[in-house]
Design an enzyme around this catalytic site. Sequence first.
Site, PDB file in Angstrom:
ATOM      1  NE  ARG A  15      68.081   6.808  26.647  1.00  0.00           N
ATOM      2  CZ  ARG A  15      67.325   7.490  27.487  1.00  0.00           C
ATOM      3  NH1 ARG A  15      66.346   6.867  28.129  1.00  0.00           N
ATOM      4  NH2 ARG A  15      67.513   8.767  27.693  1.00  0.00           N
ATOM      5  CB  SER A  24      70.315  18.008  30.229  1.00  0.00           C
ATOM      6  OG  SER A  24      69.831  16.907  29.490  1.00  0.00           O
TER       7      SER A  24
END
Length: 407
Positions: free
Chosen positions: A94, A177
Site C-alpha cells: 500500500r 474478496s
Amino acid sequence: MKEKVILAYSGGLDTTAIIPWLKENYDYEVICVCIDCGQGNELDGLEERAKYCGASKLYILDVNDEFSEEYILPVVKAGAVYENKYLLGTSMARPLIAKKLVEIARKEGASAICHGATGKGNDQVRFELGIKALAPDLKIIAAWRSPYWTMDSREAEIAYCQQHGIDLPFSADNSYSRDRNLWHISHEGLELEDPANAPNYDHLLVLSVSPEKAPDEAETISLTFEQGTPVALNGEKMKVSDIIRKLNVLGGKHGIGIIDIVENRVVGMKSRGVYETPGGTILMEAHTQLEELILDRATLSCKKEIANRFANVVYEGTWFTPLREALQAFIESTQQYVTGEVKLKLYKGNIIKQGTTAPYSLYNESIASFTTGDLYDHKDAEGFINLFGLSLKVRAMKMAEVEGKEQ
C-alpha cells in the site's frame, strides 16, 4: 480545462464503477493508474476497460523489483510478522502504491487522488496516510465514504454502469474478496465471515494446494544470503523478485504458508481471513534460521522487539515516517554478517531444517559440546550462577527473616 483526478485502478467492479461516478459527481478528467505489484493475469485487458468506461488515460506501472527490494526485503530482514501469523503482504504494497499515485498526480498536474477502499478496512488508512505524508496538498476522495456514493452492492454497481452505457462481463454472484501481489494472496468473505466455519480450501486456494494434497515426496532446496539479502536459490543467482516467484511455485506445490487468522484491524474491528504466502513463508524461515547462528543473544532479543514494532508500523500504514526509518536503520545494522546458506526440506505444509552454514556463525562446537574444551570449563558455571542468582538469594533470605520475626 477540467481538473484531473488520479484513480487507483484495479480493473474490478468497484473501481470500474468509480470512473463514471467521478465524472458525474465531480466533473473531473479521470486518469487511471494501476500499480503492478505482481497481480498476474488480473491486469489483462485493463487499458481497454478503463478507456471504455470513460477514463482519458491509463498508466500501468511495473513495480515488482522496487516492491521486492525496498518494501518486502526490509520486512524479511526485520522478521516482521503481524499478530504472530500475518506476513504483511497487502500492508507492504500500500505505501508503494500511494507513492506511485502521487508521482503520477504530480506528472499530470492532478488536484486529487481517488481510491476505492471501503470505510471498514485497513487500506483506506494506508493509502491516505501515504498520500498525506508525500503530498499534503492533494485532495483525497474516498468513494465509499463520499455522500455522493449510493451503491451498496455489486448488483447496484452493475446497474449503475449499465445506466451509463457500460456493459461489462461482471457477475453479481458472491465470491471471495481477494488481494494478490508478488508476495501473497488474501481471501475474505463467504464462509470465512463466520469463524465457526472451516475454510473451503478446495474452492479458495489460488497459489497453493492444501497440505493433504501436496506430493508424498519431499523436496530439498537451498537459499543463499548476503548481508540479509537472498541472492541465490539452489545455487542459481537471481534477483529478489525472481527468487520470490520461484519460491511461490515450490511452496505452493507443497502446501506451505497457508494461514487462517482473525486479526485486529487498524479501525478497531476483528476480521477473519485466509492468506497464502508460500514463497514468503519459506524465505522468512530461512532468514530466521540463518540469524540463529549469527546474531548474539542480546541483539537477537532486541531485534525481536523491534520486529513486532516494525510489523505494527507496516500494518498501520505509517511507512513514510521517521519511526519506520529509524527502526529500519537498526534492522539494517544487524544484517552486516547475516551471510550464508540455508538448506530446507519442504513436505506437506512443513519446512524442515536440513543444515545451515555461515562464515560468521557464532556457534562453536568445542564450546557447545558436552566435553570440556579450552574455552569453557564446567566449573566456571558455579561462580556465574552465584552472581546471577544473588538477588534471588538475598530476597529469599530477607523474606525468611521477616516471616521469622512475625511468628
